[in-house]
Scaffold this motif. Structure first.
Motif, PDB file in Angstrom:
ATOM      1  N   ALA A 232       0.886  -1.240   0.088  1.00  0.00           N
ATOM      2  CA  ALA A 232      -0.071  -0.027   0.035  1.00  0.00           C
ATOM      3  C   ALA A 232       0.805   1.148   0.042  1.00  0.00           C
ATOM      4  O   ALA A 232       0.567   2.226  -0.717  1.00  0.00           O
ATOM      5  CB  ALA A 232      -0.802   0.123   1.170  1.00  0.00           C
ATOM      6  N   LEU A 233       1.956   1.225   0.681  1.00  0.00           N
ATOM      7  CA  LEU A 233       3.127   2.278   0.781  1.00  0.00           C
ATOM      8  C   LEU A 233       3.602   2.662  -0.578  1.00  0.00           C
ATOM      9  O   LEU A 233       3.874   3.401  -1.109  1.00  0.00           O
ATOM     10  CB  LEU A 233       4.017   2.088   1.960  1.00  0.00           C
ATOM     11  N   LYS A 234       3.898   1.355  -1.145  1.00  0.00           N
ATOM     12  CA  LYS A 234       4.580   1.471  -2.449  1.00  0.00           C
ATOM     13  C   LYS A 234       3.946   1.833  -3.763  1.00  0.00           C
ATOM     14  O   LYS A 234       4.361   2.529  -4.501  1.00  0.00           O
ATOM     15  CB  LYS A 234       5.312  -0.053  -2.471  1.00  0.00           C
ATOM     16  N   TRP A 235       2.508   1.215  -3.607  1.00  0.00           N
ATOM     17  CA  TRP A 235       1.956   1.480  -5.061  1.00  0.00           C
ATOM     18  C   TRP A 235       0.713   2.235  -4.913  1.00  0.00           C
ATOM     19  O   TRP A 235       0.131   2.690  -5.901  1.00  0.00           O
ATOM     20  CB  TRP A 235       1.394  -0.148  -5.414  1.00  0.00           C
ATOM     21  N   SER A 236       0.399   2.704  -3.753  1.00  0.00           N
ATOM     22  CA  SER A 236      -0.802   3.728  -3.687  1.00  0.00           C
ATOM     23  C   SER A 236      -0.163   5.158  -4.110  1.00  0.00           C
ATOM     24  O   SER A 236       0.814   5.194  -4.156  1.00  0.00           O
ATOM     25  CB  SER A 236      -1.288   3.900  -2.139  1.00  0.00           C
ATOM     26  N   PRO A 237      -1.274   6.073  -4.623  1.00  0.00           N
ATOM     27  CA  PRO A 237      -0.969   7.393  -5.073  1.00  0.00           C
ATOM     28  C   PRO A 237       0.073   8.081  -3.954  1.00  0.00           C
ATOM     29  O   PRO A 237      -0.321   8.243  -2.770  1.00  0.00           O
ATOM     30  CB  PRO A 237      -1.968   7.975  -5.090  1.00  0.00           C
ATOM     31  N   ARG A 238       1.310   8.396  -4.237  1.00  0.00           N
ATOM     32  CA  ARG A 238       2.441   8.605  -3.194  1.00  0.00           C
ATOM     33  C   ARG A 238       1.902  10.276  -2.973  1.00  0.00           C
ATOM     34  O   ARG A 238       1.394  11.037  -3.878  1.00  0.00           O
ATOM     35  CB  ARG A 238       3.609   8.497  -3.949  1.00  0.00           C
ATOM     36  N   LEU A 239       2.434  10.762  -1.816  1.00  0.00           N
ATOM     37  CA  LEU A 239       2.252  12.057  -1.445  1.00  0.00           C
ATOM     38  C   LEU A 239       3.137  12.813  -2.386  1.00  0.00           C
ATOM     39  O   LEU A 239       4.180  12.533  -2.840  1.00  0.00           O
ATOM     40  CB  LEU A 239       2.990  12.214  -0.202  1.00  0.00           C
ATOM     41  N   GLY A 240       2.422  14.039  -2.780  1.00  0.00           N
ATOM     42  CA  GLY A 240       2.905  14.937  -3.808  1.00  0.00           C
ATOM     43  C   GLY A 240       3.935  15.596  -3.283  1.00  0.00           C
ATOM     44  O   GLY A 240       3.894  15.710  -1.684  1.00  0.00           O
ATOM     45  N   ALA A 241       4.858  16.424  -3.874  1.00  0.00           N
ATOM     46  CA  ALA A 241       5.670  17.273  -3.309  1.00  0.00           C
ATOM     47  C   ALA A 241       5.044  18.534  -2.588  1.00  0.00           C
ATOM     48  O   ALA A 241       5.720  18.818  -1.486  1.00  0.00           O
ATOM     49  CB  ALA A 241       6.758  17.948  -4.700  1.00  0.00           C
ATOM     50  N   PHE A 242       4.162  18.743  -3.043  1.00  0.00           N
ATOM     51  CA  PHE A 242       3.448  19.891  -2.393  1.00  0.00           C
ATOM     52  C   PHE A 242       2.987  19.629  -0.925  1.00  0.00           C
ATOM     53  O   PHE A 242       3.366  20.343   0.071  1.00  0.00           O
ATOM     54  CB  PHE A 242       2.073  20.355  -3.101  1.00  0.00           C
ATOM     55  N   GLU A 243       2.625  18.411  -0.585  1.00  0.00           N
ATOM     56  CA  GLU A 243       2.199  18.018   0.713  1.00  0.00           C
ATOM     57  C   GLU A 243       3.327  17.917   1.540  1.00  0.00           C
ATOM     58  O   GLU A 243       3.562  18.615   2.686  1.00  0.00           O
ATOM     59  CB  GLU A 243       1.305  16.700   0.536  1.00  0.00           C
ATOM     60  N   LEU A 244       4.544  17.378   1.015  1.00  0.00           N
ATOM     61  CA  LEU A 244       5.675  17.031   1.780  1.00  0.00           C
ATOM     62  C   LEU A 244       6.397  18.604   2.101  1.00  0.00           C
ATOM     63  O   LEU A 244       6.827  18.653   3.097  1.00  0.00           O
ATOM     64  CB  LEU A 244       6.539  16.321   0.876  1.00  0.00           C
ATOM     65  N   ASN A 245       6.330  19.419   0.965  1.00  0.00           N
ATOM     66  CA  ASN A 245       6.860  20.612   1.397  1.00  0.00           C
ATOM     67  C   ASN A 245       6.048  21.451   2.542  1.00  0.00           C
ATOM     68  O   ASN A 245       6.854  22.333   3.067  1.00  0.00           O
ATOM     69  CB  ASN A 245       7.187  21.582   0.223  1.00  0.00           C
ATOM     70  N   VAL A 246       4.874  21.127   2.356  1.00  0.00           N
ATOM     71  CA  VAL A 246       4.205  21.878   3.547  1.00  0.00           C
ATOM     72  C   VAL A 246       4.679  21.410   4.789  1.00  0.00           C
ATOM     73  O   VAL A 246       4.596  21.938   5.943  1.00  0.00           O
ATOM     74  CB  VAL A 246       2.543  21.470   3.507  1.00  0.00           C
ATOM     75  N   VAL A 247       4.679  20.046   4.972  1.00  0.00           N
ATOM     76  CA  VAL A 247       5.189  19.558   6.370  1.00  0.00           C
ATOM     77  C   VAL A 247       6.535  19.856   6.562  1.00  0.00           C
ATOM     78  O   VAL A 247       6.997  20.298   7.647  1.00  0.00           O
ATOM     79  CB  VAL A 247       5.432  17.751   6.103  1.00  0.00           C
ATOM     80  N   LEU A 248       7.476  20.173   5.712  1.00  0.00           N
ATOM     81  CA  LEU A 248       8.831  20.606   5.775  1.00  0.00           C
ATOM     82  C   LEU A 248       8.842  22.025   6.127  1.00  0.00           C
ATOM     83  O   LEU A 248       9.507  22.568   7.197  1.00  0.00           O
ATOM     84  CB  LEU A 248       9.786  20.419   4.630  1.00  0.00           C
ATOM     85  N   THR A 249       7.888  22.783   5.722  1.00  0.00           N
ATOM     86  CA  THR A 249       7.754  24.077   6.206  1.00  0.00           C
ATOM     87  C   THR A 249       7.491  24.446   7.598  1.00  0.00           C
ATOM     88  O   THR A 249       7.722  25.270   8.037  1.00  0.00           O
ATOM     89  CB  THR A 249       6.733  24.617   4.842  1.00  0.00           C
ATOM     90  N   ILE A 250       6.559  23.729   8.020  1.00  0.00           N
ATOM     91  CA  ILE A 250       5.748  23.713   9.300  1.00  0.00           C
ATOM     92  C   ILE A 250       7.250  23.110  10.173  1.00  0.00           C
ATOM     93  O   ILE A 250       7.533  24.160  11.197  1.00  0.00           O
ATOM     94  CB  ILE A 250       4.955  22.638   9.375  1.00  0.00           C
ATOM     95  N   LEU A 251       7.827  22.221   9.927  1.00  0.00           N
ATOM     96  CA  LEU A 251       9.156  21.972  10.587  1.00  0.00           C
ATOM     97  C   LEU A 251      10.074  22.935  10.580  1.00  0.00           C
ATOM     98  O   LEU A 251      10.799  23.243  11.809  1.00  0.00           O
ATOM     99  CB  LEU A 251       9.675  20.383  10.422  1.00  0.00           C
ATOM    100  N   ASN A 252      10.467  23.583   9.649  1.00  0.00           N
ATOM    101  CA  ASN A 252      11.167  24.714   9.566  1.00  0.00           C
ATOM    102  C   ASN A 252      11.044  25.790  10.447  1.00  0.00           C
ATOM    103  O   ASN A 252      11.601  26.488  11.200  1.00  0.00           O
ATOM    104  CB  ASN A 252      11.626  25.034   8.146  1.00  0.00           C
ATOM    105  N   LEU A 253       9.572  26.154  10.231  1.00  0.00           N
ATOM    106  CA  LEU A 253       9.306  27.513  11.324  1.00  0.00           C
ATOM    107  C   LEU A 253       9.426  26.896  12.859  1.00  0.00           C
ATOM    108  O   LEU A 253      10.087  27.840  13.528  1.00  0.00           O
ATOM    109  CB  LEU A 253       7.714  27.682  11.063  1.00  0.00           C
ATOM    110  N   LEU A 254       9.214  25.626  13.203  1.00  0.00           N
ATOM    111  CA  LEU A 254       9.366  25.244  14.599  1.00  0.00           C
ATOM    112  C   LEU A 254      10.781  25.272  15.079  1.00  0.00           C
ATOM    113  O   LEU A 254      11.260  25.877  15.981  1.00  0.00           O
ATOM    114  CB  LEU A 254       8.887  24.011  14.610  1.00  0.00           C
TER     115      LEU A 254
END
Length: 497
Positions: A232-254
């Motif tokens: 499921a992790l491998k073949w399901s629609p993977r997270l897009g770059a936009f979602e991951l970049n949102v996560v990294l932006t949140i962590l960068n601010l913290l």
């Protein structure tokens, strides 16, 4: 919106509601009537979801309900710990009945292997069922219409970033008193109790969602076993770059907020610390090392996972690398903060094995993070693993060369306050140093150390020969008379039985 997508959303909503109910019922409470109330809610949610999905109430599901409610009610009757364990096992067996899928042989004809397979599948689904539930059961492609694609992606990114924000924020709060005070003033409702309750809600929702998904699965191939979870992790629609970049932006601010506090207070704000945290500078700096080690240890796997998820992405990968590089730079300051705290801690309390190895571990993490930035972030992911492995070999070899126990002994015997009991418990690596430094100790502490050194003995023959043990025996043999003289004073000062 298809019926399957609606069913996935209903299942996720039911799991979240069960998580909230679990927090209300179990937070700070003993097991009792709350078990029956929660189990009843679980059964009602199962029946409602079955009716919505038009699934059959097969034998396993039908006969699961009665023993499940019966043994849940036992918690409101008795308080014996052993009965509690027995009732929990009975509830687990009831869930196993609901997890049975082979309906051709009737429930009364099910074999031990059938029940064993149901138990394994149910357990795996509780732990991993949330992955396919969130990744595949909820039809994200249907929800991502052109007019709502960005909003849905942003919502997914914020939802994914929230657990990491809570995790890393909690570690930073535990590590730094000033950061905790500043964050509490910015968010007055922040408290450990709130974080604990949120974690409990998410944990119960995750487990309940996985178990409900397993029991509701209409076909065997839709169940979750470890291999299928990975698929499921491998073949399901993977997270897009936009979602991951949102996560990294949140962590960068913290991370940026924490780093600002470190530059303001830890790296030169002695007076501000006393005014803000009501602590001396030494007291402030001695806390938080191991929490910051945990931050460093968790950040790198997170970035590796993000890079793996984007391995086939082109759009957004450049932004991901910039955000990841920024996070690594901020992590470098966090690591410097941890090392500064450890330095002040050692000045106050001396060196121990745990402190030495933890310091070595975070230095290795710093090297690996730097290696990550010059390999993975530059498109050379294949070179990262071998470099990290070589760095680990070099770190281990360095520890062997510096001889940690001997270093600890040399460092601590010169301190004003010496923990002789701890030094005497070090390995044979430290014995030659301790024997040579015996005269440097205060006279009142020499007898106890001499007694501990003389109490050592070496068992075995040439097959268990070791250089450190050989040197330790030689050092004790060469100074045996002096050690016995001091040890006699220890025996004379020991209270009579």
């Amino acid at each position: 919106m298809s019926r399957a997508t609606k069913a996935g959303i209903a299942l996720a909503g039911s799991a979240l509601a069960l998580g909230v109910l679990g927090d209300v019922l179990f937070q700070g409470q003993w097991l009792g009537l709350n078990v029956l109330v929660w189990t009843t809610a679980f059964v009602l949610a199962l029946i409602a979801l079955l009716r919505f999905a038009r699934g059959p109430l097969h034998q396993g599901r039908r006969f699961m309900i009665a023993p499940l409610l019966l043994f849940s009610a036992m918690f409101a009757w008795h308080d014996s710990p052993l009965l509690t364990v027995a009732n929990i096992l009975a509830i687990a067996v009831a869930f196993t009945m609901g997890a049975l899928r082979r309906t051709q042989p009737r429930l009364g004809s099910a074999t031990l292997s059938d029940f064993g397979g149901g138990a394994v599948a149910a357990g795996c689904s509780m732990l991993g069922g949330g992955v396919p539930l969130l990744m595949t059961d909820i039809g994200w492609k249907e929800l991502r219409r052109p007019d709502t694609a960005k909003a849905v992606a942003l919502a997914r990114g914020l939802a994914l970033g929230l657990p990491f924000l809570v995790l890393f924020g909690g570690l930073f709060v535990a590590a730094d008193a000033v950061f905790k005070n500043l964050l509490s003033s910015a968010i007055p409702t922040l408290s450990t109790a709130v974080v604990t309750r949120l974690v409990l809600v998410l944990a119960v929702a995750w487990l309940a969602g996985g178990l409900l998904r397993d029991i509701l699965a209409p076909r065997e191939d839709l169940r979750v076993v470890p291999a299928q979870t990975l698929e499921a992790l491998k073949w399901s629609p993977r997270l897009g770059a936009f979602e991951l970049n949102v996560v990294l932006t949140i962590l960068n601010l913290l991370f940026l907020a924490f780093v600002i506090v470190q530059f303001r207070y830890l790296f030169g704000g002695r007076d501000l610390v006393q005014q803000t945290a009501n602590l001396t500078y030494a007291e402030y700096a001695r806390h938080g090392f191991f929490e910051l080690v945990a931050v460093a240890a968790l950040t790198l796997p997170l970035l590796l996972l993000g890079d793996w998820l984007l391995r086939d992405e082109v759009r957004g990968r450049r932004a991901f690398r910039w955000l990841a590089g920024t996070l690594l730079a901020l992590l470098g300051v966090v690591i410097l903060s941890a090392l500064q705290r450890m330095r002040l801690y050692l000045d106050q309390y001396g060196l121990t094995e745990l402190r030495l190895y933890a310091t070595g571990g975070i230095v290795w993490l710093a090297v690996v993070c730097a290696w990550f930035s010059v390999t993975v972030l530059r498109g050379k992911r294949h070179a990262f693993a071998v470099g990290a492995l070589v760095a680990g070999f070099i770190a281990t070899l360095t520890l062997n060369v510096i001889n940690p126990d001997a270093l600890i002994a040399r460092t601590n015997v010169t301190r004003p306050s010496v923990d002789v009991r701890y030094l005497g418990g070090l390995s044979d690596d430290a014995v030659p140093t301790l024997v040579a430094s015996l005269s440097d100790l205060p006279p009142a502490q020499r007898p106890q150390l001499a007694s501990r050194l003389l109490s050592r003995y070496s068992a075995g023959d040439w097959r268990s020969w070791n250089l450190s043990r050989s040197r330790a025996e030689s050092a004790i043999r060469a100074h045996r008379m002096e050690l016995r003289r001091w040890a006699a004073l220890d025996s004379a000062n020991s209270p009579a039985p």
